[in-house]
Scaffold this motif. Sequence first.
Motif, PDB file in Angstrom:
ATOM      1  N   ALA A 146     -19.894  35.163  53.312  1.00  4.66           N
ATOM      2  CA  ALA A 146     -19.222  34.041  53.968  1.00  4.66           C
ATOM      3  C   ALA A 146     -19.741  33.860  55.387  1.00  4.66           C
ATOM      4  O   ALA A 146     -19.938  32.734  55.850  1.00  4.66           O
ATOM      5  CB  ALA A 146     -17.713  34.269  53.977  1.00  4.66           C
ATOM      6  N   LEU A 147     -19.977  34.977  56.080  1.00  4.33           N
ATOM      7  CA  LEU A 147     -20.501  34.870  57.448  1.00  4.33           C
ATOM      8  C   LEU A 147     -21.915  34.292  57.453  1.00  4.33           C
ATOM      9  O   LEU A 147     -22.249  33.465  58.308  1.00  4.33           O
ATOM     10  CB  LEU A 147     -20.492  36.239  58.128  1.00  4.33           C
ATOM     11  CG  LEU A 147     -19.132  36.656  58.687  1.00  4.33           C
ATOM     12  CD1 LEU A 147     -19.187  38.071  59.201  1.00  4.33           C
ATOM     13  CD2 LEU A 147     -18.719  35.709  59.815  1.00  4.33           C
ATOM     14  N   ILE A 162     -15.405  28.754  53.729  1.00  7.29           N
ATOM     15  CA  ILE A 162     -13.991  28.977  53.434  1.00  7.29           C
ATOM     16  C   ILE A 162     -13.715  28.765  51.952  1.00  7.29           C
ATOM     17  O   ILE A 162     -13.011  29.544  51.302  1.00  7.29           O
ATOM     18  CB  ILE A 162     -13.126  28.050  54.313  1.00  7.29           C
ATOM     19  CG1 ILE A 162     -13.212  28.537  55.759  1.00  7.29           C
ATOM     20  CG2 ILE A 162     -11.694  28.035  53.826  1.00  7.29           C
ATOM     21  CD1 ILE A 162     -12.491  27.681  56.731  1.00  7.29           C
ATOM     22  N   ALA A 165     -14.917  31.776  50.138  1.00  8.62           N
ATOM     23  CA  ALA A 165     -14.040  32.925  50.327  1.00  8.62           C
ATOM     24  C   ALA A 165     -12.731  32.755  49.565  1.00  8.62           C
ATOM     25  O   ALA A 165     -12.260  33.678  48.887  1.00  8.62           O
ATOM     26  CB  ALA A 165     -13.766  33.122  51.812  1.00  8.62           C
ATOM     27  N   LEU A 166     -12.175  31.544  49.635  1.00  7.72           N
ATOM     28  CA  LEU A 166     -10.899  31.298  48.955  1.00  7.72           C
ATOM     29  C   LEU A 166     -11.019  31.476  47.452  1.00  7.72           C
ATOM     30  O   LEU A 166     -10.189  32.131  46.821  1.00  7.72           O
ATOM     31  CB  LEU A 166     -10.428  29.869  49.246  1.00  7.72           C
ATOM     32  CG  LEU A 166      -9.621  29.674  50.522  1.00  7.72           C
ATOM     33  CD1 LEU A 166      -9.274  28.206  50.678  1.00  7.72           C
ATOM     34  CD2 LEU A 166      -8.352  30.510  50.456  1.00  7.72           C
ATOM     35  N   LEU A 169     -11.487  35.045  46.474  1.00  9.49           N
ATOM     36  CA  LEU A 169     -10.252  35.768  46.719  1.00  9.49           C
ATOM     37  C   LEU A 169      -9.224  35.465  45.649  1.00  9.49           C
ATOM     38  O   LEU A 169      -8.634  36.371  45.049  1.00  9.49           O
ATOM     39  CB  LEU A 169      -9.729  35.347  48.079  1.00  9.49           C
ATOM     40  CG  LEU A 169      -8.332  35.823  48.353  1.00  9.49           C
ATOM     41  CD1 LEU A 169      -8.389  37.294  48.645  1.00  9.49           C
ATOM     42  CD2 LEU A 169      -7.770  35.072  49.510  1.00  9.49           C
ATOM     43  N   LEU A 170      -9.007  34.175  45.416  1.00  7.32           N
ATOM     44  CA  LEU A 170      -8.016  33.796  44.399  1.00  7.32           C
ATOM     45  C   LEU A 170      -8.421  34.381  43.057  1.00  7.32           C
ATOM     46  O   LEU A 170      -7.583  34.776  42.268  1.00  7.32           O
ATOM     47  CB  LEU A 170      -7.934  32.276  44.287  1.00  7.32           C
ATOM     48  CG  LEU A 170      -7.288  31.571  45.477  1.00  7.32           C
ATOM     49  CD1 LEU A 170      -7.403  30.062  45.329  1.00  7.32           C
ATOM     50  CD2 LEU A 170      -5.835  31.979  45.600  1.00  7.32           C
TER      51      LEU A 170
ATOM     52  N   GLN B 624     -11.112  34.759  62.171  1.00  8.38           N
ATOM     53  CA  GLN B 624     -12.295  34.818  61.322  1.00  8.38           C
ATOM     54  C   GLN B 624     -11.920  34.619  59.863  1.00  8.38           C
ATOM     55  O   GLN B 624     -10.768  34.769  59.463  1.00  8.38           O
ATOM     56  CB  GLN B 624     -13.009  36.165  61.486  1.00  8.38           C
ATOM     57  CG  GLN B 624     -13.780  36.272  62.760  1.00  8.38           C
ATOM     58  CD  GLN B 624     -14.813  35.169  62.892  1.00  8.38           C
ATOM     59  OE1 GLN B 624     -15.516  34.855  61.954  1.00  8.38           O
ATOM     60  NE2 GLN B 624     -14.881  34.538  64.069  1.00  8.38           N
ATOM     61  N   VAL B 625     -12.933  34.295  59.084  1.00 11.47           N
ATOM     62  CA  VAL B 625     -12.708  34.035  57.672  1.00 11.47           C
ATOM     63  C   VAL B 625     -12.074  35.237  56.998  1.00 11.47           C
ATOM     64  O   VAL B 625     -11.219  35.121  56.119  1.00 11.47           O
ATOM     65  CB  VAL B 625     -14.060  33.707  56.995  1.00 11.47           C
ATOM     66  CG1 VAL B 625     -13.862  33.430  55.526  1.00 11.47           C
ATOM     67  CG2 VAL B 625     -14.700  32.526  57.673  1.00 11.47           C
ATOM     68  N   LEU B 628      -8.360  35.346  57.259  1.00  8.55           N
ATOM     69  CA  LEU B 628      -7.775  34.377  56.351  1.00  8.55           C
ATOM     70  C   LEU B 628      -7.668  34.983  54.966  1.00  8.55           C
ATOM     71  O   LEU B 628      -6.658  34.871  54.285  1.00  8.55           O
ATOM     72  CB  LEU B 628      -8.681  33.146  56.327  1.00  8.55           C
ATOM     73  CG  LEU B 628      -8.367  32.077  55.288  1.00  8.55           C
ATOM     74  CD1 LEU B 628      -7.122  31.321  55.685  1.00  8.55           C
ATOM     75  CD2 LEU B 628      -9.535  31.131  55.169  1.00  8.55           C
ATOM     76  N   ARG B 629      -8.720  35.668  54.609  1.00 11.28           N
ATOM     77  CA  ARG B 629      -8.737  36.309  53.304  1.00 11.28           C
ATOM     78  C   ARG B 629      -7.602  37.300  53.174  1.00 11.28           C
ATOM     79  O   ARG B 629      -6.888  37.317  52.195  1.00 11.28           O
ATOM     80  CB  ARG B 629     -10.052  37.077  53.117  1.00 11.28           C
ATOM     81  CG  ARG B 629     -11.212  36.248  52.663  1.00 11.28           C
ATOM     82  CD  ARG B 629     -12.370  37.144  52.364  1.00 11.28           C
ATOM     83  NE  ARG B 629     -11.993  38.209  51.465  1.00 11.28           N
ATOM     84  CZ  ARG B 629     -11.876  39.485  51.817  1.00 11.28           C
ATOM     85  NH1 ARG B 629     -12.136  39.864  53.028  1.00 11.28           N
ATOM     86  NH2 ARG B 629     -11.521  40.377  50.930  1.00 11.28           N
ATOM     87  N   LEU B 632      -4.094  35.596  52.886  1.00 13.85           N
ATOM     88  CA  LEU B 632      -3.874  34.960  51.589  1.00 13.85           C
ATOM     89  C   LEU B 632      -3.861  35.999  50.494  1.00 13.85           C
ATOM     90  O   LEU B 632      -3.090  35.909  49.553  1.00 13.85           O
ATOM     91  CB  LEU B 632      -4.966  33.933  51.337  1.00 13.85           C
ATOM     92  CG  LEU B 632      -4.618  32.572  51.905  1.00 13.85           C
ATOM     93  CD1 LEU B 632      -5.873  31.733  52.043  1.00 13.85           C
ATOM     94  CD2 LEU B 632      -3.616  31.866  51.004  1.00 13.85           C
TER      95      LEU B 632
END
Lengths: 498, 651
Positions: A146-147, A162, A165-166, A169-170, B624-625, B628-629, B632
Motif C-alpha cells: 500500500a505504501l 486505500i 488495503a480495504l 483487509l475485509l 497512515q493507511v 486505518l487497517r 477497521l
Amino acid sequence: MLLHILLASPFVAAFLLALIPGRFLRASLVASTGLASAIAGFALFIISGLNGSPIASDSISWFTLPGTTATVHYSLFADGFALWMVLLTAILVTSVIWIGKTCAGERYKGFAALVFLLEGALFGCFLASDAVLFFLFFELLVPPAALLISVFGGAGRNRAAILFALYTLLGSAPMAIALWALATWTGTTDGMQIATALAAIAPEKVTLLFFAFALAFAVKTPLFPFHGWQAEAYSEAPAPVTALLSGAMAKVGVFGFLRWTMPIFPNEVVEYGTLFILLGLATVIYGALVAMRQTDIKRILAFSSLSHLGLTVVGAFTLHDGAIFGVVVMMVAHGFSAGALFLLAGIPERWNGTRNIFAFGGLASQSPRFSLLFMLACLAAVAVPGTLGFVGEFLILQGIWQTFGPIIALAAGLGAILSAAYTLRMVQAMLFGKATSTGVGPEIRKSEMVAIFPLIAILFVLGFAPKLVLHSVESTLGQAPSSVANAIPENAPNATER
Amino acid sequence: MYPIASYLWLIPALPLAGAILLGIISQLYARRDFGPSERSMGILAVAFPALAFAVTVFFATRFPLGESLRSVIAPWIVIDQVSVSFGFLFDDLSRIMLLFITGIGALITLYSVGYMHGDRGFVRFMAYMNLFLFSMITLVLSDNLVLTFLGWEGVGLCSYLLIGFWHSDPANGAAANKAFLVNRAGDLGFLLGIFALITLAGPSGISFPELKAWLLDPENSSLIQGPGQLLILLATFFLFWGCTAKSAQIPLLTWLPDAMAGPTPVSALIHAATMVTSGVYLLARLSDLFVLSPIVMGMIAVIGLGTAMWAAVAGIFQDDIKKVLAYSTVSQLGFMFLAAGCGAFDAAIFHVFTHAFFKAALFLGAGSVIHALAGEQDLRRMGGLVKSLPITFIILASGWIAIIGIPGTAGFWSKDLILERVYVSGPMGPVLYFAALATAILTALYMTRMMVLAFAGSFRGSHHTKDHAHESPLSMRIPMLVLAAGSLLAGFVWAGLIPGLDIFGRALAPIVGNAQHLFHPAEHHGPSAWIFAAAGTAAAVVGAISGWITYIRRIPSLLGAPGPHGLAKRWTLAFDSLHFVFAILPTRVAAWISDVLVQRTFEGLQILAGFFVLDSASVIRKLQVSSLRLQLGLTLGLGLLISILILERIS
C-alpha cells in the motif's frame, strides 16, 4: 537453517539499506541491486539442491494464541512449488530494484527498502508451515504494498492504495477469526495437524471456516467479483510495483488455495468445488471481455492478469494431478510474463506521459528494441507453444477436459482466443500503424533491457525445458492421487531436516 | 537401424538458426539509416533453407520406401498422465512433405531476394521466412500431436507477422489480426482434439506411431467400437475444426483472401504451397483415426466440396489478381478435403504436392506482374502484357494449364485421381463427382478470365506504368522457371494412366493404405480410368473456351470501386457476415455488458463507498493507511468473532 537465512535475507537487506545515508543514491542503487541478486542466487541455489524431498526447518515454539491452548510455532517448510514461487519473487524483485530508479528518483532508498520488505513478506507466505505464521506474513504484505502505491504511484494513488488495503483487509478479517476458531477447536496451528483434527468438528462449522479462508484468497488472487481493487491498484502503482503485485503477490492467493484451503478442507473443496470452478470460469471470460474494451495499457494488463489467474483457480479446483502441475507452471509463467509486460508498459508511459494505447503508433519502426521485447512478452502472455505459458495452459485445459468434460474445457479455452484478441489489439495500436512522429523514436534504455530481457528469456527457455519446473514440483505433487486429502502433503516428519 | 536418424533435428534447426541470426542482424541495423548489404544477407537467407533441402534429400535417399526414421531427442512435457517429447518421424509422408516444403521454400526465398529488393525491412522479412520454414518443418516432421501443434501455431504466428509485414498501413495490421484470431479459434479445436485422444487412449494418444498402434491393436477394438465411439467422434470433430481454420475451409475461411495483404512471396509460400495444406496433412497423418468416424468423414467431404464450389464462384468476381488466386487456393484446398473425406487420403496428398508447384508458380508469376507494374494488382488496369512480359506469361500459362487440368500437366493427374476416387467412394459418390466436375469447369472459367484480363487485348493502365513494365531480375526468374517446369511435370510421379509411374502412391500406401482399405473394404468398380480422364479434360476445355469467349469481348473498361459489388460482394463476403453475426457481434455485446454495465457500475459503487469511508473518517485519512487497517480490522474482527461465538452457542 537455509530456509531461515532465505526468509531473513530480504529483511536484512532492507535494514542494511536503511544504514546508507539517503543522499548516496548511487551507493543505495548498487547495494540494493547486489543484495537482490544475491537473494535470487541463494534461492536458485536452494532450488537446485532440492533432491526430490521437501525441506523443513526446525520448529521453534513462539507464543500461545490468546484464549486457546494452541502454540504458534515459527517453522518453515519448502517444496518445489514454494521454492519456485520464492525464486519467481526473487528474480522479479531483482529486475524491479534495478529498474526502480526511473520511477523513484530521489526517493530510491525508501522504494528499495519497501520492495525488500514486500519480498520478505512474500517469502514468509510461501515458506510458512504454521497457519498463524502464514497469516501474519499474509497481513504483512499489505503495508509495504500500500505504501509503494501511495508514495510512488500516479494521480489516483491514494484512493488506489486505500481501496487495495480495504479490500485485502475485509477479505482476510474472516480468516483471522477462522484461524482463531480453528486453534480453539483443534488446539494446534500446524497445517497438517489441523487437517486431521478437523475431522471431529461439525461439518457446518467447518464449512464456515472454509469460506473464511477461501474469501481471503479469492480477494488476493483476485477472483470475480472480488477484483474491485485490482485494476485501480495495478494502473495507479508505478510500473515496477505493478510488476511485483501482479507477478508475485497475486500468486499468494492461488498458493493459499492450493497449500492451505485444499489440505485443511478436503471435503468442502469437493463439495463446493463447482462454485469455485464457475467463479474461475467467470473470471477468465469476464477479465478477457473487459480487457478488450480498455484503452489504458495497464488496465488491459490488469484485466488480462485477472483472466489468466482465473484459469489457475479453475485448474486448482479440478483436483486433477495433471492440471495442478499446470497450475504451478502457469503461475510461474504468468509471474514472469506479467512482470515483464508491466515493466515494459511503464516505458512508453515515460516517453509520452500517457497510458492510452491509441496515443501511440508505429513503435515497431520507431523503437525496434522496445517493440521486439514487447512482442516477445506478448507472445509469452498469449501462451504460444515454445513459451512456458503454453505448457501451463495445455496441462490445465487437459485436466479440465478429463474432470469436467468438453464443454467446460471449451469455455475455459475461449479465454485463449479472447486473450489473443485483446493482446493483438494492444500490439496493433501501439507497435503498428502510422508513427506519431517522424524519424527515430525514443528507445528502451540499456539498463531496462538488462532488467527485462532475462524475464522473457526465462519464459522461452522454460517453454522448451519445462522439466526444470515440473521436476522440482514433482517432489510434492507427483505422488498426489486424485483425492484432495493428500493432494498437497506437507508432512513435516517426511521432510528432511536441514 | 539407421543411426543417421539421430541427426534429423538438423532439418528444422537450420532455418531456425537462420531466423535467429537474421533476426539479430535486423535488430542491430534497426536504428541505422541503411540496412546491411542485401547481397550477403540474401545469400544467408537462402543458404539455410537450401541446406535444409540438401539435408532432406540426403535423408530421403538413404532408406527405401516403406521404412521410416524416428528419433526422440529430448523430453518436453513429462508428467505421470501426459508425456510429450521432442521427437521426429521421417516416414514416407513426411519425406514427401519435407522435400517440397524445403525445396519450394528455398526457391521462394531466393525469389524474395529479388522481390524485396530495396525494402528497408529486407533482413526482417528473411528472418520471418526462415522462422516460418522452421515451424512448417516441425509441423510435418514431428512424431506427436503436441509438437505438431507447436509448428501449427508457429506457422500461424509467422503468417501473422508476414501478412502484417508492411505494418504502417493499418489495413495490413487488421488482415494480420484477423488471420491470427481465426487461426486461434481453430487451434482451440486442435487442442480439444488432443485432449479427447488423451482421454481415449491415455499416454498413447499423443504420439503418431503409438496412436496408430493403439488404434490397430485388436485388444482395443471393443473399446473403439463401443464406449470409445463418442470420444472418437469428438476427437475427429475437434481436429477437423482445427483443420478448417488452418486450411481455410467453411466456415473459417475468411482470413485467407485478406491475407493477400502480405508480400507476394508470402502468399506463394505460406498461403498457397505449404501452410494452408497442413490441414490435409493432418487428416492423412491421422487417417487411421478419421476413418473410424464416418460422420466426420462425411462432414469433411461435404465441407470440402462446398468450399471448392463457393470459392470457385467467388473467384469469378475478383478484380485483384492476388484475390483470384487466393479464392482459387481455397477452392483447390476444398478439392483436397473432398478427397480426404471420401477416403482418398493419398490422392489428397498428391494434390497438395502438385498444387504446391502450380499455385506457387501462379503466385510468383502474379508477383512478377505486380513487380513489373509498380504495385498494380487490379486486373482491370492490365491487359496486353503478353508482349511486354513474355517470360512471366509463359510461367503463368504453365500454372494456368496445370490448374485447369490440361492432360499431362501436374494438376491434371492429381485432379483426375481425386475425381475418379470420389466417384467410386460409395453410394453418394456420383453426386459428389458431378458437383466436383462442375467446380472444375468453374475453375477453368475463372482462371481463363484472369489470364485474358492480364495478357490479352491491349494495355489499359496508365502510360507511366506501361513504360515501367519490365521483366523481373534473374533471382526471381530462376525460381519461377523451376516451379513452372514443376507444374508441367511434377504429376508424372503418379500418372495413373501410365503403368509403372506410381511411385507416389506406393510411397503413401504404408501410411494411409490401412485406413483406405478400412474405408472401402471392397473395391468399387467404376467406369474405365480413360473415361474419367476424358471427362476431366472436357471440363477444362469447356471452362477455358467459355472463359475466353466471355471475357475477350467483355473486358471491363470502367473502373468502379475496387473489389466486387452487388451480388458478387454478398457472395464473396457471405462468411464474413456470418462471422460478424455469430461471433464478433456477440463478443462485442458481451464485452460491452461486462465493461459498461458491470465493471463501471462496480467501480461507481466503490467510489460511493469510498466517499463514505473517507468523509466520515477524515481524521483517519490523516493517519497512515496501516492505522486505518488496524481500526477497521478490529471492528470487523470483533463483529465476526461475536457472530461465530453465537453460531457456536446455537449449534
